[in-house]
Design an enzyme around this catalytic site. Structure first.
Site, mmCIF file in Angstrom:
data_model
loop_
_atom_site.group_PDB
_atom_site.id
_atom_site.type_symbol
_atom_site.label_atom_id
_atom_site.label_comp_id
_atom_site.label_asym_id
_atom_site.label_seq_id
_atom_site.Cartn_x
_atom_site.Cartn_y
_atom_site.Cartn_z
ATOM 1 C CD GLU A 1 -2.370 -1.196 2.816
ATOM 2 O OE1 GLU A 1 -3.353 -0.490 3.088
ATOM 3 O OE2 GLU A 1 -1.814 -1.943 3.646
ATOM 4 N NE ARG B 1 4.178 -7.735 10.514
ATOM 5 C CZ ARG B 1 3.607 -6.931 9.622
ATOM 6 N NH1 ARG B 1 2.630 -7.361 8.868
ATOM 7 N NH2 ARG B 1 4.010 -5.703 9.492
ATOM 8 C CE LYS C 1 3.171 0.133 4.850
ATOM 9 N NZ LYS C 1 2.523 -0.019 3.546
HETATM 10 P P1 ATP Z 1 2.994 -2.175 7.878
HETATM 11 O O1 ATP Z 1 2.409 -2.919 9.048
HETATM 12 O O2 ATP Z 1 4.434 -1.882 8.011
HETATM 13 O O3 ATP Z 1 2.202 -0.998 7.480
HETATM 14 P P2 ATP Z 1 1.728 -3.572 5.814
HETATM 15 O O4 ATP Z 1 1.558 -5.033 5.824
HETATM 16 O O5 ATP Z 1 0.517 -2.764 6.081
HETATM 17 O O6 ATP Z 1 2.945 -3.224 6.722
HETATM 18 P P3 ATP Z 1 1.908 -3.354 3.000
HETATM 19 O O7 ATP Z 1 2.350 -2.228 2.168
HETATM 20 O O8 ATP Z 1 0.486 -3.756 2.934
HETATM 21 O O9 ATP Z 1 2.333 -3.022 4.478
HETATM 22 O O10 ATP Z 1 2.834 -4.615 2.771
HETATM 23 C C1 ATP Z 1 3.117 -5.168 1.534
HETATM 24 C C2 ATP Z 1 3.518 -6.594 1.728
HETATM 25 O O11 ATP Z 1 4.622 -6.691 2.608
HETATM 26 C C3 ATP Z 1 2.396 -7.401 2.340
HETATM 27 O O12 ATP Z 1 2.247 -8.566 1.563
HETATM 28 C C4 ATP Z 1 2.861 -7.710 3.720
HETATM 29 O O13 ATP Z 1 2.428 -8.968 4.106
HETATM 30 C C5 ATP Z 1 4.381 -7.651 3.595
HETATM 31 N N1 ATP Z 1 4.990 -7.255 4.858
HETATM 32 C C6 ATP Z 1 4.758 -6.140 5.565
HETATM 33 N N2 ATP Z 1 5.461 -6.118 6.710
HETATM 34 C C7 ATP Z 1 6.184 -7.265 6.724
HETATM 35 C C8 ATP Z 1 7.113 -7.842 7.635
HETATM 36 N N3 ATP Z 1 7.447 -7.236 8.763
HETATM 37 N N4 ATP Z 1 7.665 -9.038 7.304
HETATM 38 C C9 ATP Z 1 7.323 -9.644 6.167
HETATM 39 N N5 ATP Z 1 6.462 -9.162 5.270
HETATM 40 C C10 ATP Z 1 5.891 -7.992 5.530
HETATM 41 MG MG MG Z 2 -1.060 -3.829 4.624
#
Ligand code: ATP
Ligand code: MG
Length: 565
Positions: free
Chosen positions: A37, A263, A273
């Protein structure tokens, strides 16, 4: 080089993909995607997902898309889109012409929503957000059906069309899937799939005033793109039944297989984020690319190599169970990589003036120093030696404690690549008593740093010539947080920020070969660690270095159980 080229270790996701290929599932295609995102910069956790998705596609002859799940215009920005693209590229991955956006599918997603309405599987609900929450129930209490759940298909179609046309106020109505208000899975209790929000979208502008919810947009975007293996983190396990419901009810051609993995969590930092945004916006760090940040941009500016991050992601492996990886493992990976590729140079962080009394005033010698002890191919540089030098303040003690093998009154040490020198006297500040200058004699018979009579010294010091060295600013970094798990605490995250995470040294002296060192280039300062020329604040004639990592191998301190095998 490092072990990045070795065959990847098997893991449960690779096994699934390999099995699917063997069974000729999906006609032998492998299509993955990395779906961020665009609401923040990528962090090291995303790197794990990127390596996994692009890595698996590459290993099995498939392709990997970069897709922005851009369904929330009020939190998104082109700055984030651009930073994400450059970070993925920097990590070494290429999506070719496979760059997509959920917003490209808004029309199609709208049609899918209409299809659900027509089949009596979605309805427009006029409850307020607060009421929807109340009606939802809890984990132990079933939800209550909305009074609008029984609206006719015609009425729903009409209302949804008018939602799109902008007839209703933000938040006044939503479109919900009609599933099951008493499902034990909260995601299935008639989730919202469209909401009204008058926010300018970074790609579609003001064309839309209704936006699909993430869950609706995400799984259908995967389907539209023909994703075969939809790899995501564990927290989406409970969303899978909902994704399956959408895909089954809409009877789509492609029903991706979702595979969840744990994760990445890293000690002494935060990988979210939302939390990183807070640090940036409230000014606790200098920006998304502050070298203390766990963002790809920060880590890059700090001096990490893409190889070291890919290697780290390979080493931590993928599992189904959440765990916290020690920051020391990340540091180990960059140390290992830089040990091989970084040229060795000398720099003095806290200079102490040294005068070689028996060295001729006007003499300058050009001594030879190889750039790498094990790699002659990296060549060597000339290091000027003269009567007045600088050494590290820490390398002199007037009253040396036991086991201090560096310079002290009457003591002889080696100056790296130069000579043996012996301390004959010190000059002190009259007011403070602080040693401000050390006087030595040198032994001309020890040129290059080796004695001809077999005389040994116990210490070897780095040094620079006073007149020839260059001034530099050096930034030393420590952990961003004082607690290993700052997010796990009850208090505000910022309570646990380490007040000493940045130390700036402004009067450092570095050897002249570093004149014009390119921003982003990396060096080992002998005995001090690996340093990277800061890409934002260095310019012609201004040298700013970030310490990437110390030389000390704290890997040794990682407990066995934390080493993934
Ligand atoms: P955040 O919690 O940091 O906002 P998010 O999952 O909302 O992370 P996205 O932009 O939706 O952020 O993430 C894109 C991809 O990265 C998703 O498929 C998510 O599963 C993966 N991802 C995010 N954080 C991690 C992590 N700490 N370890 C592994 N994969 C991750
Ligand atoms: Mg997300």
């Amino acid at each position: 080089m490092t072990t990045t080229n070795s065959a990847p270790a098997p893991n449960f996701i690779r096994n699934i993909v390999a099995e699917d290929l063997k069974a000729n599932k999906n006609d032998g295609r492998v299509v993955t995607r990395f779906p961020p995102e665009p609401n923040g910069y990528l962090h090291i956790g995303h790197a794990k997902s990127i390596c996994l998705n692009f890595g698996i596609a590459a290993e099995y002859g498939g392709v990997c898309n970069l897709r922005f799940d851009d369904t929330n215009p009020s939190k998104e920005d082109v700055e984030y889109v651009e930073s994400i693209k450059s970070d993925v590229r920097w990590l070494g991955f290429d999506w070719g012409d496979r760059l997509f956006y959920t917003s490209d599918y808004f029309e199609k997603l709208y049609d899918y929503a209409v299809q659900l309405i027509k089949e009596g599987k979605a309805y427009v609900c006029d409850l307020s957000a607060q009421e929807i929450r109340e009606y939802r129930g809890t984990l132990t209490k079933p939800g209550k059906e909305s009074p609008y759940r029984t609206r006719s298909v015609e009425e729903n179609l009409d209302l949804f069309r008018r939602m799109r046309a902008g007839e209703f106020e933000d938040g006044s109505r939503v479109l919900r899937a009609k599933i099951d208000m008493s499902s034990p899975n909260m995601n299935m209790r008639d989730p919202t799939i469209y909401r009204i929000r008058r926010a300018e979208h970074h790609r579609t502008g003001n064309k839309w005033c209704i936006y699909p919810m993430y869950d609706f947009g995400h799984c259908l975007s995967d389907s539209i793109e023909g994703i075969t293996h939809s790899i995501c983190s564990l927290e989406f396990e409970d969303n899978r039944p909902l994704y399956d419901w959408f895909l089954d009810e809409l009877n789509v051609d492609c029903h991706p297989q979702q595979i969840e993995f744990a994760r990445l969590n890293l000690s002494y930092t935060v990988l979210s984020k939302r939390k990183l945004v807070q640090l940036v916006e409230q000014g606790y760090v200098a920006g998304w690319d502050d070298p203390r940040m766990p963002t790809i941009a920060g880590i890059r500016r700090r001096g990490y190599t893409p190889e070291s991050i890919r290697n780290f992601c390979e080493r931590i492996g993928v599992a189904k169970r959440d765990s916290v990886v020690d920051m020391a493992l990340l540091e180990y990976c960059v140390r290992e990589d830089l040990n091989e590729r970084a040229p060795r140079v000398m720099g003095v962080l806290r200079p102490l003036r040294v005068v070689i009394d028996n060295y001729p005033e006007d003499q300058v010698e050009e001594l030879d120093g190889p750039y790498h002890p094990e790699d002659p191919g990296m060549g060597s540089r000339k290091i000027p030696f003269s009567r007045v030098l600088y050494i590290e303040r820490d390398d002199f003690r007037e009253e040396p404690p036991r086991k201090f093998f560096r310079l002290a009154p009457g003591r002889e040490v080696r100056l790296r690549y130069a000579y043996y020198v012996k301390c004959v006297r010190v000059v002190k500040d009259e007011q403070t008593g602080e040693v401000v200058e050390v006087h030595c004699t040198y032994d001309p018979e020890t040129r290059g740093g080796w004695s001809t009579d077999g005389r040994k010294v116990r210490g070897t010091l780095h040094w620079v010539s006073s007149a020839h060295s260059l001034e530099a600013e050096v930034r030393l970094y420590d952990r961003l947080f004082q607690k290993a798990n700052p997010s796990g605490e009850k208090d505000d995250l910022t309570t646990y920020l380490n007040p000493n995470s940045l130390e700036t040294l402004t009067s450092c002296r570095v050897e002249p070969s570093l004149a014009g060192a390119a921003p982003g280039s990396r060096y080992q300062f002998e005995r001090l660690g690996y340093f990277c020329v800061d890409s934002s604040d260095s310019s012609d004639g201004v040298l700013v270095f970030n310490r990437t990592v110390t030389l000390r191998d704290s890997w040794a301190k990682i407990e066995k159980k934390e080493i993934p095998t």
